[in-house]
Write a protein that holds these residues in place. Structure first.
Motif, PDB file in Angstrom:
ATOM      1  N   ALA A 121       0.859  -1.182   0.000  1.00 32.78           N
ATOM      2  CA  ALA A 121       0.000   0.000   0.000  1.00 32.78           C
ATOM      3  C   ALA A 121       0.895   1.231   0.000  1.00 32.78           C
ATOM      4  O   ALA A 121       1.042   1.912   1.016  1.00 32.78           O
ATOM      5  CB  ALA A 121      -0.931  -0.008   1.216  1.00 32.78           C
ATOM      6  N   PRO A 122       1.532   1.530  -1.136  1.00 32.16           N
ATOM      7  CA  PRO A 122       2.507   2.624  -1.164  1.00 32.16           C
ATOM      8  C   PRO A 122       1.924   3.971  -0.765  1.00 32.16           C
ATOM      9  O   PRO A 122       2.622   4.784  -0.156  1.00 32.16           O
ATOM     10  CB  PRO A 122       3.004   2.616  -2.612  1.00 32.16           C
ATOM     11  CG  PRO A 122       2.015   1.794  -3.380  1.00 32.16           C
ATOM     12  CD  PRO A 122       1.440   0.825  -2.429  1.00 32.16           C
ATOM     13  N   ALA A 123       0.666   4.226  -1.087  1.00 30.57           N
ATOM     14  CA  ALA A 123       0.061   5.506  -0.702  1.00 30.57           C
ATOM     15  C   ALA A 123      -0.034   5.613   0.814  1.00 30.57           C
ATOM     16  O   ALA A 123       0.267   6.657   1.408  1.00 30.57           O
ATOM     17  CB  ALA A 123      -1.323   5.644  -1.329  1.00 30.57           C
ATOM     18  N   ALA A 124      -0.439   4.521   1.473  1.00 31.28           N
ATOM     19  CA  ALA A 124      -0.500   4.516   2.935  1.00 31.28           C
ATOM     20  C   ALA A 124       0.892   4.665   3.520  1.00 31.28           C
ATOM     21  O   ALA A 124       1.088   5.383   4.517  1.00 31.28           O
ATOM     22  CB  ALA A 124      -1.151   3.228   3.421  1.00 31.28           C
ATOM     23  N   HIS A 147      -4.139  16.191  10.353  1.00 32.25           N
ATOM     24  CA  HIS A 147      -3.796  14.831  10.787  1.00 32.25           C
ATOM     25  C   HIS A 147      -4.936  13.847  10.553  1.00 32.25           C
ATOM     26  O   HIS A 147      -4.713  12.741  10.044  1.00 32.25           O
ATOM     27  CB  HIS A 147      -3.417  14.836  12.263  1.00 32.25           C
ATOM     28  CG  HIS A 147      -3.164  13.463  12.811  1.00 32.25           C
ATOM     29  ND1 HIS A 147      -2.009  12.760  12.550  1.00 32.25           N
ATOM     30  CD2 HIS A 147      -3.945  12.627  13.577  1.00 32.25           C
ATOM     31  CE1 HIS A 147      -2.070  11.577  13.135  1.00 32.25           C
ATOM     32  NE2 HIS A 147      -3.226  11.471  13.760  1.00 32.25           N
ATOM     33  N   LEU A 148      -6.147  14.220  10.917  1.00 31.58           N
ATOM     34  CA  LEU A 148      -7.266  13.280  10.769  1.00 31.58           C
ATOM     35  C   LEU A 148      -7.544  12.983   9.301  1.00 31.58           C
ATOM     36  O   LEU A 148      -7.936  11.861   8.950  1.00 31.58           O
ATOM     37  CB  LEU A 148      -8.510  13.825  11.465  1.00 31.58           C
ATOM     38  CG  LEU A 148      -8.398  13.938  12.992  1.00 31.58           C
ATOM     39  CD1 LEU A 148      -9.732  14.403  13.584  1.00 31.58           C
ATOM     40  CD2 LEU A 148      -7.979  12.614  13.622  1.00 31.58           C
ATOM     41  N   ALA A 149      -7.346  13.958   8.436  1.00 32.88           N
ATOM     42  CA  ALA A 149      -7.509  13.705   7.000  1.00 32.88           C
ATOM     43  C   ALA A 149      -6.442  12.719   6.525  1.00 32.88           C
ATOM     44  O   ALA A 149      -6.714  11.844   5.695  1.00 32.88           O
ATOM     45  CB  ALA A 149      -7.424  15.019   6.215  1.00 32.88           C
ATOM     46  N   ARG A 150      -5.228  12.865   7.044  1.00 32.69           N
ATOM     47  CA  ARG A 150      -4.157  11.921   6.695  1.00 32.69           C
ATOM     48  C   ARG A 150      -4.532  10.508   7.165  1.00 32.69           C
ATOM     49  O   ARG A 150      -4.358   9.530   6.435  1.00 32.69           O
ATOM     50  CB  ARG A 150      -2.845  12.361   7.330  1.00 32.69           C
ATOM     51  CG  ARG A 150      -1.765  11.277   7.312  1.00 32.69           C
ATOM     52  CD  ARG A 150      -0.419  11.824   7.723  1.00 32.69           C
ATOM     53  NE  ARG A 150       0.159  12.605   6.660  1.00 32.69           N
ATOM     54  CZ  ARG A 150       0.865  13.715   6.817  1.00 32.69           C
ATOM     55  NH1 ARG A 150       1.067  14.200   8.039  1.00 32.69           N
ATOM     56  NH2 ARG A 150       1.356  14.358   5.773  1.00 32.69           N
ATOM     57  N   VAL A 151      -5.033  10.392   8.379  1.00 39.36           N
ATOM     58  CA  VAL A 151      -5.424   9.078   8.908  1.00 39.36           C
ATOM     59  C   VAL A 151      -6.508   8.463   8.044  1.00 39.36           C
ATOM     60  O   VAL A 151      -6.493   7.254   7.757  1.00 39.36           O
ATOM     61  CB  VAL A 151      -5.884   9.203  10.369  1.00 39.36           C
ATOM     62  CG1 VAL A 151      -6.513   7.906  10.858  1.00 39.36           C
ATOM     63  CG2 VAL A 151      -4.707   9.587  11.259  1.00 39.36           C
ATOM     64  N   ALA A 152      -7.453   9.285   7.600  1.00 40.95           N
ATOM     65  CA  ALA A 152      -8.519   8.775   6.733  1.00 40.95           C
ATOM     66  C   ALA A 152      -7.950   8.249   5.413  1.00 40.95           C
ATOM     67  O   ALA A 152      -8.384   7.205   4.910  1.00 40.95           O
ATOM     68  CB  ALA A 152      -9.544   9.873   6.462  1.00 40.95           C
ATOM     69  N   ARG A 153      -6.953   8.946   4.869  1.00 41.63           N
ATOM     70  CA  ARG A 153      -6.332   8.474   3.623  1.00 41.63           C
ATOM     71  C   ARG A 153      -5.575   7.172   3.853  1.00 41.63           C
ATOM     72  O   ARG A 153      -5.588   6.264   3.001  1.00 41.63           O
ATOM     73  CB  ARG A 153      -5.396   9.551   3.062  1.00 41.63           C
ATOM     74  CG  ARG A 153      -6.114  10.804   2.588  1.00 41.63           C
ATOM     75  CD  ARG A 153      -5.197  11.708   1.774  1.00 41.63           C
ATOM     76  NE  ARG A 153      -4.069  12.229   2.550  1.00 41.63           N
ATOM     77  CZ  ARG A 153      -4.095  13.366   3.243  1.00 41.63           C
ATOM     78  NH1 ARG A 153      -5.195  14.099   3.295  1.00 41.63           N
ATOM     79  NH2 ARG A 153      -3.010  13.789   3.889  1.00 41.63           N
TER      80      ARG A 153
END
Length: 483
Positions: free
Chosen positions: A300-303, A425-431
């Protein structure tokens, strides 16, 4: 491993409280569980120890009791009768050379009444807070740094001397970088609904007051106390959870870092740890963000990219034991330190005052500890033990008049101990979760995502475990094994 456990095999990578809580949840659900921990002990930043024969916590020392997850876990693994409310929660702020009682009636340092902080701030600082009521609404958007928002509404002085100290204690970060949405979500939501910050703080306070203390703390048996400790230390919780995992048929392997993940078939996994390869139906990654990024880089390279961008703060705890007759007249549970004053320590906890179990175990000693290190101060934890002890004693002398020499000292370093929650941060966690969702049978959990406290970590663990349990209920168990 318990041969009676015939459910799907789940490998948990990481044996901090998150990994242990996930393993416990999965084992109780009938899954075969193998937990792999790189360290020689489980527990991560929860560590019980002793100083001069007195039991102490050398890591996290308290649980947020008004969240149910950590208290419920402690009860589930047999520690219910050892839960204790703090003997005192009265704290001070060491500001401009004086110890000032921590003002009441605030939300993470943001006051709901300018008069409440009159003893801590200048007259101009108090007037600036009151001016919030006359300012037009501030556009918050999807997220905002709590320090920037509070400074715009109430001035910089209240941020420097009242918001930074508690935020620094929780996150070891900079209020002007920390996401309000991630760190103080109730205040963020209220601020979007009210014209002034003062009104938002009061709304959060009313919401809290609407829940009776007995109801908030009913499950704890702690009289509604906001915080709880464990007799013998919160650091005893990991061992109790590990014992419960083993009793439920789980296996815990120490000194076993996970070095690689491989896909097997449509849904299975191979987990590599040194020369050991475990075949699993599912995997929970309960490691810090960096190791998780390395393990997910291929799958999961994006993660992995998002995880690699999460920053951490390092800190050290200096635990000191003194002969009680040599101590000055200290009161309360300790004090917080605004970074603007330039001192080395960021807080001190008077453990012998705060926790009855510490005082009872060592009545002739007075145990306290200081914390050192914030985000961007990596050099602090690399100072040698004697230097950190001397710096702590210098600050303690200036703050409290303490002139005694300790009979024993212990320095505990936590490199990369606290993930930072900047704006977005929360948007990053969602991604990250969206990218990981494409990997069947793999879930992530830990302090890097939804909160750094023990209850938040346990909740994160249960979320990951429950998703795996729900998936496995509709799938046939695989033939997980180790070789």
């Amino acid at each position: 491993m318990n041969a009676d456990t015939t459910g799907p095999h789940v490998v948990v990578a990481g044996g901090g409280i998150t990994g242990l809580a996930a393993a416990h949840r999965l084992a109780l659900a009938g899954h075969r569980v193998t937990l792999l921990e790189a360290d020689a002990r489980p527990g991560g930043k929860l560590l019980a120890g002793e100083i001069a024969g007195a039991p102490v916590d050398l890591g996290a020392e308290s649980l947020l009791a008004r969240r149910p997850e950590a208290i419920a876990l402690a009860r589930a693994v047999g520690l219910g009768d050892r839960l204790q409310a703090p003997a005192t929660t009265t704290a001070s702020v060491w500001s401009r050379g004086s110890l000032v009682p921590m003002p009441k009636g605030h939300v993470m340092g943001v006051p709901g009444d300018a008069r409440a902080v009159g003893g801590l701030l200048s007259e101009e600082g108090v007037r600036r807070i009151a001016a919030d009521l006359d300012l037009p609404p501030t556009e918050i958007g999807d997220d905002i740094a709590i320090g920037a928002y509070v400074a715009a509404r109430m001035g910089h002085e209240v941020v420097d001397r009242h918001v930074e100290p508690p935020l620094g204690g929780v996150y070891a970060g900079d209020a002007h970088r920390i996401s309000m949405k991630a760190a103080v979500p109730a205040l963020f939501a209220a601020a979007r609904e009210h014209a002034t910050l003062t009104a938002a703080v009061r709304a959060v306070q009313r919401a809290g007051a609407a829940v009776p203390a007995d109801a908030a703390g009913a499950a704890t048996g702690l009289g509604g106390s906001v915080f709880a400790g464990v007799r013998g230390g919160v650091g005893t919780l990991p061992g109790a959870v590990a014992d419960a995992v083993r009793a439920a048929g789980g296996e815990i392997l120490l000194g076993a870092p996970v070095t690689a993940l491989r896909r097997t078939g449509a849904t299975g996994w191979q987990v590599v740890s040194g020369d050991r390869v475990l075949t699993a139906d599912a995997v929970v990654l309960a490691t810090p963000a960096g190791p998780a990024a390395a393990l997910l880089a291929e799958h999961a390279p994006a993660a992995a990219r998002e995880l690699g961008a999460i920053e951490y703060a390092s800190m050290a705890l200096v635990t000191l034991a003194f002969r009680r007759p040599e101590m000055p007249d200290l009161t309360g549970s300790g004090f917080l330190v605004p970074p603007v004053d330039g001192h080395t320590i960021k807080a001190s906890t008077f453990s012998s005052h705060k926790w009855r179990w510490v005082a009872d175990a060592a009545p002739d000693l007075f145990v306290l500890r200081t914390s050192v290190g914030r985000h961007g101060e990596e050099e602090q934890i690399h100072r040698d033990d004697a230097d950190l002890v001397d710096a702590s004693l210098k600050d303690l002398a200036a703050a409290t008049g303490l002139g005694a020499r300790p009979v024993a000292t212990t320095v505990t370093r936590w490199p990369g101990g606290l993930p930072q929650y900047p704006i977005g941060h929360l948007a990053r966690v969602a991604r990250i979760r969206e990218a990981v969702a494409d990997l069947p049978g793999l879930r992530i959990a830990g302090a890097a995502y939804d909160g750094v406290g023990v209850p938040a970590c346990v909740a994160s663990a249960h979320r990951a475990a429950d998703e795996i349990i729900a998936t496995s209920e509709t799938a046939a168990p695989g033939a997980g094994h180790s070789s």
